[in-house]
Design an enzyme around this catalytic site. Structure first.
Site, PDB file in Angstrom:
ATOM      1  CE  LYS A   2      31.952  31.979  48.411  1.00 19.67           C
ATOM      2  NZ  LYS A   2      31.525  31.516  49.765  1.00 19.67           N
ATOM      3  CG  ASP A  29      36.125  33.067  48.561  1.00 16.58           C
ATOM      4  OD1 ASP A  29      36.519  31.887  48.594  1.00 16.58           O
ATOM      5  OD2 ASP A  29      35.413  33.569  49.452  1.00 16.58           O
TER       6      ASP A  29
END
EC number: 2.7.1.148
Length: 322
Positions: free
Chosen positions: A27, A154
């Site tokens: 990401k 995350d």
């Protein structure tokens, strides 16, 4: 395919043949606002996650005992035991369904280690999805998300993929509309940065009232730029409260950011806690040009060209028998 090991009367008596491979993305944080340090040691975060086409491959197969093997650049520096988030994901998933975590995990790393792209979180998400498929558990997505949130802030986004607004510690997600494919150049640094150290440095910098450290604005303009699909509009709005802390700990990143923009990127940003720098480009050909120039600039270890948004953790279809 599942075959009964005995009479098949309980889930733990079913053994699955073969293996399952899951691809899971790294990401980039297009926007990251970090609140003040809370009493529990965490910070409230508001972030816009963006999954990019830099993928780890997580393969899980049944075994006599839990084991973990990683290959790829930087993999030798990672622990292959309970200190690794992928290992803990296997234990958590097995505990959730009342089984022993007897699987062999192999991870092919493409996401940089300690690079601010949530590679460890991605691998944990990959293990959850792979075990759910391998053992034919049918654990629903919302339960996978809850397990992911137990593992780390995350991990839920690695399941979710695409583009999402994260809040809380980053684990509370809302899907964000992105009307375009955005093109990125990712510059990997010569060494990693510890996420806790970067947050600690941010707290230290903020405590120094003489600095007047700037903070990111609200995320709404970023969401509007994503909806418009205009990379130039988005480039002007990229922001990361952790960037000053990452630059303080790793001053050479300033050269990397400058070199990327000089090579033609619309903008550059430190991804998450760093030290990977992400450069947004106007188009796929522009990204190739920027990547080529940045490779020759001597300011980073490796350069990769990627695009986003891409899907979250997903099973790779097994090759069909001929």
């Amino acid at each position: 395919m599942a075959v009964p090991a005995s009479d098949g009367s309980t889930a733990s008596e079913w053994v699955t043949t073969g293996s399952v491979t899951v691809r899971v993305p790294g990401k980039v944080n297009l926007y990251l606002s970090v609140g003040d340090l809370r009493d529990d040691g965490y910070h409230d975060l508001t972030t816009v996650f963006h999954a990019v086409s830099l993928l780890d491959e997580v393969t899980v197969r049944n075994a006599d005992v839990l084991s973990l093997r990683m290959i790829g650049e930087g993999a030798e520096s990672l622990p292959a035991d309970e200190r690794n988030l992928a290992w803990r994901a296997a234990e958590l998933m097995a505990e959730h369904v009342g089984r022993a975590p007897d699987v062999e995990i192999t991870i092919e790393k493409s996401i940089p280690v300690a690079g601010g792209m949530a590679g460890g979180s991605a691998d944990a998400a990959g293990v959850l999805v792979a075990m759910n498929t391998l053992w034919e558990l049918g654990v629903p997505r919302r339960d996978l998300h809850a397990l992911a949130a137990q593992l780390g802030s995350d991990v839920p986004f690695a399941l979710h993929g695409g583009t999402a607004l994260g809040s809380g510690r980053g684990e509370d997600l809302a899907t964000v509309l992105a009307r375009n494919t955005f093109h990125w150049v990712l510059a990997f640094a010569h060494r990693g940065l510890s996420t806790p150290k970067v947050f600690g440095e941010l707290d230290r910098l903020r405590a120094d009232t003489t600095r007047g450290l700037p903070r990111t604005d609200e995320p709404e303009p970023v969401l509007a730029a994503l909806a418009s699909g205009d990379p130039a509009e988005l480039a002007a709005l990229l922001g990361n409260d952790l960037q000053p802390a990452a630059l303080s700990l790793y001053p050479d990143l300033r050269r990397t950011l400058r070199a990327g923009v000089e090579a033609g990127a619309l903008a550059g940003i430190v991804s998450g806690s760093g030290p990977t720098c992400a450069f947004l480009c106007a188009s796929a050909p522009a990204a190739l040009d920027v990547g080529t120039q940045l490779s020759g600039a001597g300011v980073c270890r490796t350069v990769r060209v990627a695009s986003g948004p891409v899907h979250g953790a997903h099973v790779v279809p097994a090759p069909s028998a001929s």
